[in-house]
Write a protein that holds these residues in place. Structure first.
Motif, PDB file in Angstrom:
ATOM      1  N   MET A  44      43.699  34.736  33.334  1.00  0.00           N
ATOM      2  CA  MET A  44      44.501  35.853  33.826  1.00  0.00           C
ATOM      3  C   MET A  44      44.019  37.176  33.247  1.00  0.00           C
ATOM      4  SD  MET A  44      48.437  36.790  32.974  1.00  0.00           S
ATOM      5  CE  MET A  44      47.851  37.460  31.408  1.00  0.00           C
ATOM      6  N   LEU A  95      46.101  36.265  41.301  1.00  0.00           N
ATOM      7  CA  LEU A  95      47.244  36.483  40.413  1.00  0.00           C
ATOM      8  C   LEU A  95      48.534  35.999  41.056  1.00  0.00           C
ATOM      9  CD1 LEU A  95      46.901  39.999  38.715  1.00  0.00           C
ATOM     10  CD2 LEU A  95      46.541  37.741  37.723  1.00  0.00           C
ATOM     11  N   TYR A  96      48.642  36.229  42.358  1.00  0.00           N
ATOM     12  CA  TYR A  96      49.870  35.870  43.071  1.00  0.00           C
ATOM     13  C   TYR A  96      50.134  34.371  42.994  1.00  0.00           C
ATOM     14  CZ  TYR A  96      53.526  36.337  46.602  1.00  0.00           C
ATOM     15  OH  TYR A  96      54.731  36.340  47.261  1.00  0.00           O
ATOM     16  N   LEU A 143      49.699  32.582  40.475  1.00  0.00           N
ATOM     17  CA  LEU A 143      50.330  32.306  39.183  1.00  0.00           C
ATOM     18  C   LEU A 143      51.851  32.328  39.277  1.00  0.00           C
ATOM     19  CD1 LEU A 143      48.244  34.343  36.580  1.00  0.00           C
ATOM     20  CD2 LEU A 143      48.379  31.866  36.768  1.00  0.00           C
ATOM     21  N   LYS A 144      52.357  33.039  40.273  1.00  0.00           N
ATOM     22  CA  LYS A 144      53.804  33.153  40.431  1.00  0.00           C
ATOM     23  C   LYS A 144      54.434  31.783  40.641  1.00  0.00           C
ATOM     24  CE  LYS A 144      57.115  36.141  42.810  1.00  0.00           C
ATOM     25  NZ  LYS A 144      57.275  37.210  43.829  1.00  0.00           N
ATOM     26  N   TYR A 191      52.681  35.131  34.928  1.00  0.00           N
ATOM     27  CA  TYR A 191      52.711  36.094  36.035  1.00  0.00           C
ATOM     28  C   TYR A 191      53.607  37.288  35.716  1.00  0.00           C
ATOM     29  CZ  TYR A 191      53.445  38.070  40.666  1.00  0.00           C
ATOM     30  OH  TYR A 191      53.523  38.935  41.734  1.00  0.00           O
ATOM     31  N   TYR A 192      54.723  37.028  35.080  1.00  0.00           N
ATOM     32  CA  TYR A 192      55.672  38.104  34.798  1.00  0.00           C
ATOM     33  C   TYR A 192      55.413  38.789  33.460  1.00  0.00           C
ATOM     34  CZ  TYR A 192      58.316  36.728  38.887  1.00  0.00           C
ATOM     35  OH  TYR A 192      58.688  36.464  40.183  1.00  0.00           O
ATOM     36  N   VAL A 245      49.954  41.526  34.019  1.00  0.00           N
ATOM     37  CA  VAL A 245      49.900  41.387  35.472  1.00  0.00           C
ATOM     38  C   VAL A 245      50.480  42.624  36.147  1.00  0.00           C
ATOM     39  CG1 VAL A 245      50.807  40.098  37.444  1.00  0.00           C
ATOM     40  CG2 VAL A 245      49.907  38.873  35.462  1.00  0.00           C
TER      41      VAL A 245
END
Length: 208
Positions: free
Chosen positions: A22, A62-63, A65-66, A73-74, A78
């Motif tokens: 990440m 990255l999305y 990872l949500k 992600y949070y 990010v």
């Protein structure tokens, strides 16, 4: 107990590996976004488009990872990368005369979109100063009007810092940028008008 701790260690190893991945992705998004902004200010729309396309591919990574690792992600990293991407994307759309994409279209979080919109004010000031040097005062006023609209609309988001981190500060900075930019446009406009009056006066004197 050992078996349980071994399982935890395995989970943390996986999480750490994803975190490292990440970090690489977020740094690359930030770099691509900044390269795109630099290209936009120098009129290289082709390069800007290429950089943004690559950044969007990374944003998609990255999305993901949500769903798989929401705790990563949070994280702040990010959101910061998404903010840079939003800023570059909005600037590109604006300079191309297109409608601004929304946060869902850009695949970013609402907080990152608001932050990127706030940062856009600074880039628009830079653009205004560039076009003023080319004598484009009327266009500068138009951009300034849009900057003011951003400031007013963002000022309506009176949520706690925990929900919209850094937004209040960005709004305060935007206010200062607006005031400075308005003064710059006024100065250029008055200088242009004065130069035109002097030129007309000189022409009139030649005709006598």
């Amino acid at each position: 107990m050992k078996a349980e701790l071994a399982l935890i260690a395995k989970e943390l190893d996986e999480l750490d590996a994803q975190r490292e991945k990440m970090l690489v992705v977020t740094r690359e998004i930030t770099r691509r976004a900044r390269e795109a902004i630099f290209a936009l200010h120098h009129g290289d729309l082709g390069k800007a488009g290429t950089e943004l396309e690559r950044a969007r591919e990374l944003i998609k990574e990255l999305y993901e990872l949500k769903q798989t690792h929401p705790q990563l992600y949070y994280s702040g990293g990010v959101l910061n990368a998404q903010t840079e991407y939003v800023e570059a994307s909005l600037l590109a759309s604006l300079l191309a005369g297109e409608g601004l994409p929304g946060f869902e279209e850009l695949l970013v979080e609402p907080q990152a979109y608001l932050a990127g919109l706030g940062d856009l004010v600074g880039e628009l000031r830079r653009y205004v100063l560039n076009i003023l040097r080319e004598g484009m005062v009327d266009k500068a006023w138009s951009i300034l009007e849009f900057m003011e609209e951003i400031y007013v609309e963002l000022g309506k988001f009176s949520y706690p810092e925990a929900l919209v981190p850094g937004l209040r500060h960005k709004v305060d900075v935007a206010r200062v940028i607006l005031e400075n930019t308005r003064n710059d446009v006024l100065f250029f406009e008055r200088s242009r008008d004065l130069a035109q009056r002097i030129e007309r006066l000189l022409e009139a004197m030649k005709g006598r």
